[in-house]
Design a protein around this motif. Sequence first.
Motif, PDB file in Angstrom:
ATOM      1  N   PRO A 109       0.815  -1.221   0.000  1.00  0.00           N
ATOM      2  CA  PRO A 109       0.000   0.000   0.000  1.00  0.00           C
ATOM      3  C   PRO A 109       0.850   1.273   0.000  1.00  0.00           C
ATOM      4  O   PRO A 109       0.362   2.341  -0.349  1.00  0.00           O
ATOM      5  CB  PRO A 109      -0.801  -0.101   1.297  1.00  0.00           C
ATOM      6  N   ASP A 110       2.113   1.128   0.405  1.00  0.00           N
ATOM      7  CA  ASP A 110       2.994   2.306   0.445  1.00  0.00           C
ATOM      8  C   ASP A 110       4.037   2.287  -0.673  1.00  0.00           C
ATOM      9  O   ASP A 110       5.068   2.962  -0.577  1.00  0.00           O
ATOM     10  CB  ASP A 110       3.713   2.382   1.797  1.00  0.00           C
ATOM     11  N   LEU A 111       3.760   1.521  -1.705  1.00  0.00           N
ATOM     12  CA  LEU A 111       4.723   1.425  -2.815  1.00  0.00           C
ATOM     13  C   LEU A 111       5.100   2.818  -3.341  1.00  0.00           C
ATOM     14  O   LEU A 111       4.230   3.689  -3.491  1.00  0.00           O
ATOM     15  CB  LEU A 111       4.097   0.601  -3.962  1.00  0.00           C
ATOM     16  N   THR A 112       6.369   3.013  -3.595  1.00  0.00           N
ATOM     17  CA  THR A 112       6.830   4.278  -4.185  1.00  0.00           C
ATOM     18  C   THR A 112       6.515   4.270  -5.679  1.00  0.00           C
ATOM     19  O   THR A 112       6.826   3.301  -6.383  1.00  0.00           O
ATOM     20  CB  THR A 112       8.350   4.435  -3.976  1.00  0.00           C
ATOM     21  N   ILE A 113       5.897   5.366  -6.134  1.00  0.00           N
ATOM     22  CA  ILE A 113       5.537   5.486  -7.559  1.00  0.00           C
ATOM     23  C   ILE A 113       6.227   6.717  -8.137  1.00  0.00           C
ATOM     24  O   ILE A 113       6.149   7.814  -7.562  1.00  0.00           O
ATOM     25  CB  ILE A 113       4.005   5.647  -7.741  1.00  0.00           C
ATOM     26  N   PHE A 114       6.884   6.533  -9.257  1.00  0.00           N
ATOM     27  CA  PHE A 114       7.439   7.667  -9.993  1.00  0.00           C
ATOM     28  C   PHE A 114       6.564   7.911 -11.219  1.00  0.00           C
ATOM     29  O   PHE A 114       6.460   7.046 -12.087  1.00  0.00           O
ATOM     30  CB  PHE A 114       8.860   7.359 -10.497  1.00  0.00           C
ATOM     31  N   LEU A 115       5.926   9.079 -11.256  1.00  0.00           N
ATOM     32  CA  LEU A 115       5.235   9.495 -12.471  1.00  0.00           C
ATOM     33  C   LEU A 115       6.240  10.316 -13.260  1.00  0.00           C
ATOM     34  O   LEU A 115       6.955  11.144 -12.679  1.00  0.00           O
ATOM     35  CB  LEU A 115       4.020  10.368 -12.148  1.00  0.00           C
ATOM     36  N   THR A 116       6.295  10.118 -14.552  1.00  0.00           N
ATOM     37  CA  THR A 116       7.321  10.813 -15.339  1.00  0.00           C
ATOM     38  C   THR A 116       6.694  11.448 -16.574  1.00  0.00           C
ATOM     39  O   THR A 116       5.523  11.204 -16.886  1.00  0.00           O
ATOM     40  CB  THR A 116       8.419   9.832 -15.797  1.00  0.00           C
ATOM     41  N   ASN A 117       7.485  12.233 -17.251  1.00  0.00           N
ATOM     42  CA  ASN A 117       7.041  12.741 -18.549  1.00  0.00           C
ATOM     43  C   ASN A 117       8.165  12.571 -19.565  1.00  0.00           C
ATOM     44  O   ASN A 117       9.253  12.083 -19.238  1.00  0.00           O
ATOM     45  CB  ASN A 117       6.552  14.192 -18.443  1.00  0.00           C
ATOM     46  N   VAL A 118       7.868  12.990 -20.766  1.00  0.00           N
ATOM     47  CA  VAL A 118       8.809  12.758 -21.861  1.00  0.00           C
ATOM     48  C   VAL A 118      10.077  13.616 -21.731  1.00  0.00           C
ATOM     49  O   VAL A 118      11.084  13.338 -22.373  1.00  0.00           O
ATOM     50  CB  VAL A 118       8.080  12.973 -23.218  1.00  0.00           C
ATOM     51  N   TYR A 119      10.010  14.633 -20.858  1.00  0.00           N
ATOM     52  CA  TYR A 119      11.182  15.501 -20.658  1.00  0.00           C
ATOM     53  C   TYR A 119      12.156  14.943 -19.615  1.00  0.00           C
ATOM     54  O   TYR A 119      13.173  15.562 -19.313  1.00  0.00           O
ATOM     55  CB  TYR A 119      10.755  16.904 -20.226  1.00  0.00           C
ATOM     56  N   GLY A 120      11.810  13.799 -19.022  1.00  0.00           N
ATOM     57  CA  GLY A 120      12.699  13.217 -18.012  1.00  0.00           C
ATOM     58  C   GLY A 120      12.478  13.806 -16.624  1.00  0.00           C
ATOM     59  O   GLY A 120      13.307  13.618 -15.729  1.00  0.00           O
ATOM     60  N   GLU A 121      11.347  14.502 -16.442  1.00  0.00           N
ATOM     61  CA  GLU A 121      11.016  15.019 -15.105  1.00  0.00           C
ATOM     62  C   GLU A 121      10.193  13.961 -14.372  1.00  0.00           C
ATOM     63  O   GLU A 121       9.584  13.097 -15.003  1.00  0.00           O
ATOM     64  CB  GLU A 121      10.196  16.302 -15.227  1.00  0.00           C
ATOM     65  N   TYR A 122      10.182  14.053 -13.027  1.00  0.00           N
ATOM     66  CA  TYR A 122       9.361  13.087 -12.305  1.00  0.00           C
ATOM     67  C   TYR A 122       8.732  13.678 -11.057  1.00  0.00           C
ATOM     68  O   TYR A 122       9.192  14.678 -10.513  1.00  0.00           O
ATOM     69  CB  TYR A 122      10.166  11.831 -11.968  1.00  0.00           C
ATOM     70  N   LYS A 123       7.651  13.007 -10.639  1.00  0.00           N
ATOM     71  CA  LYS A 123       7.004  13.269  -9.348  1.00  0.00           C
ATOM     72  C   LYS A 123       7.027  11.947  -8.608  1.00  0.00           C
ATOM     73  O   LYS A 123       6.624  10.928  -9.155  1.00  0.00           O
ATOM     74  CB  LYS A 123       5.538  13.646  -9.539  1.00  0.00           C
ATOM     75  N   LYS A 124       7.520  11.993  -7.371  1.00  0.00           N
ATOM     76  CA  LYS A 124       7.565  10.758  -6.563  1.00  0.00           C
ATOM     77  C   LYS A 124       6.456  10.801  -5.530  1.00  0.00           C
ATOM     78  O   LYS A 124       6.230  11.845  -4.909  1.00  0.00           O
ATOM     79  CB  LYS A 124       8.928  10.680  -5.874  1.00  0.00           C
ATOM     80  N   MET A 125       5.764   9.708  -5.375  1.00  0.00           N
ATOM     81  CA  MET A 125       4.698   9.643  -4.373  1.00  0.00           C
ATOM     82  C   MET A 125       4.571   8.224  -3.839  1.00  0.00           C
ATOM     83  O   MET A 125       5.177   7.301  -4.391  1.00  0.00           O
ATOM     84  CB  MET A 125       3.374  10.077  -4.989  1.00  0.00           C
ATOM     85  N   LYS A 126       3.776   8.092  -2.795  1.00  0.00           N
ATOM     86  CA  LYS A 126       3.452   6.753  -2.280  1.00  0.00           C
ATOM     87  C   LYS A 126       2.077   6.392  -2.817  1.00  0.00           C
ATOM     88  O   LYS A 126       1.198   7.265  -2.953  1.00  0.00           O
ATOM     89  CB  LYS A 126       3.401   6.761  -0.753  1.00  0.00           C
ATOM     90  N   LEU A 127       1.875   5.096  -3.061  1.00  0.00           N
ATOM     91  CA  LEU A 127       0.563   4.635  -3.524  1.00  0.00           C
ATOM     92  C   LEU A 127      -0.530   5.102  -2.564  1.00  0.00           C
ATOM     93  O   LEU A 127      -1.602   5.537  -2.983  1.00  0.00           O
ATOM     94  CB  LEU A 127       0.583   3.107  -3.658  1.00  0.00           C
ATOM     95  N   SER A 128      -0.235   5.054  -1.258  1.00  0.00           N
ATOM     96  CA  SER A 128      -1.245   5.440  -0.257  1.00  0.00           C
ATOM     97  C   SER A 128      -1.626   6.930  -0.358  1.00  0.00           C
ATOM     98  O   SER A 128      -2.683   7.325   0.123  1.00  0.00           O
ATOM     99  CB  SER A 128      -0.753   5.116   1.153  1.00  0.00           C
ATOM    100  N   ASP A 129      -0.786   7.756  -1.000  1.00  0.00           N
ATOM    101  CA  ASP A 129      -1.142   9.172  -1.200  1.00  0.00           C
ATOM    102  C   ASP A 129      -2.294   9.310  -2.199  1.00  0.00           C
ATOM    103  O   ASP A 129      -3.052  10.278  -2.162  1.00  0.00           O
ATOM    104  CB  ASP A 129       0.044   9.973  -1.769  1.00  0.00           C
ATOM    105  N   ILE A 130      -2.377   8.345  -3.133  1.00  0.00           N
ATOM    106  CA  ILE A 130      -3.379   8.485  -4.203  1.00  0.00           C
ATOM    107  C   ILE A 130      -4.425   7.367  -4.159  1.00  0.00           C
ATOM    108  O   ILE A 130      -5.299   7.291  -5.021  1.00  0.00           O
ATOM    109  CB  ILE A 130      -2.720   8.516  -5.611  1.00  0.00           C
ATOM    110  N   PHE A 131      -4.329   6.504  -3.146  1.00  0.00           N
ATOM    111  CA  PHE A 131      -5.281   5.390  -3.027  1.00  0.00           C
ATOM    112  C   PHE A 131      -5.464   5.109  -1.551  1.00  0.00           C
ATOM    113  O   PHE A 131      -4.710   4.353  -0.942  1.00  0.00           O
ATOM    114  CB  PHE A 131      -4.717   4.166  -3.764  1.00  0.00           C
ATOM    115  N   LYS A 132      -6.469   5.750  -0.975  1.00  0.00           N
ATOM    116  CA  LYS A 132      -6.537   5.819   0.474  1.00  0.00           C
ATOM    117  C   LYS A 132      -7.326   4.713   1.152  1.00  0.00           C
ATOM    118  O   LYS A 132      -7.052   4.341   2.262  1.00  0.00           O
ATOM    119  CB  LYS A 132      -7.129   7.169   0.892  1.00  0.00           C
ATOM    120  N   TRP A 133      -8.330   4.228   0.498  1.00  0.00           N
ATOM    121  CA  TRP A 133      -9.212   3.284   1.179  1.00  0.00           C
ATOM    122  C   TRP A 133      -9.395   2.086   0.270  1.00  0.00           C
ATOM    123  O   TRP A 133     -10.379   1.948  -0.414  1.00  0.00           O
ATOM    124  CB  TRP A 133     -10.546   3.976   1.492  1.00  0.00           C
TER     125      TRP A 133
END
Length: 133
Positions: free
Chosen positions: A105-129
């Motif tokens: 539930p706390d898996l680290t997720i990297f969202l990226t784009n074509v420019y090589g930028e990223y946002k790091k988050m935990k699965l629990s930040d975007i999937f709460k229940w």
Amino acid sequence: MNKKKEKEIFDKLYKTAKENIHNSYSPYSKFKVSAALLANDGTIYTGINVENSSYGLTMCAERVAIFKAVSEGKKNFEAILLYTENESFIPPCGACRQVMTEFDPDLTIFLTNVYGEYKKMKLSDIFKWNFSL
Ligand code: THU
């Protein structure tokens, strides 16, 4: 995860996902998605979306990566990265969130784009229940 480790993991997963996106089978949506999943033993599992002319049978890149790993006996993961050729950050769909939460539930997720930028988050930040038995 310190910043140096984070950047090392990001670089490795981004390169892997980017190199593999050509395998995306997406003739219907033309939307290519590539995932790279790092198991905690250091193995990287790739996944791409696999579409079907019967649209509902389409499988997302994240679930392909998770299922490949689990089918090889890996259930502990460090991080997953999603790559598309988009300018914006594309988040995992609800079905993939539910499948990922089964294993971490706390898996680290990297969202990226074509420019090589990223946002790091935990699965629990975007999937709460999550649903669980
Ligand atoms: N897709 C993924 O591979 N992952 C997601 O999290 C969301 C959507 C794919 C499925 C389909 O092939 C295409 O993107 C357009 O929906």
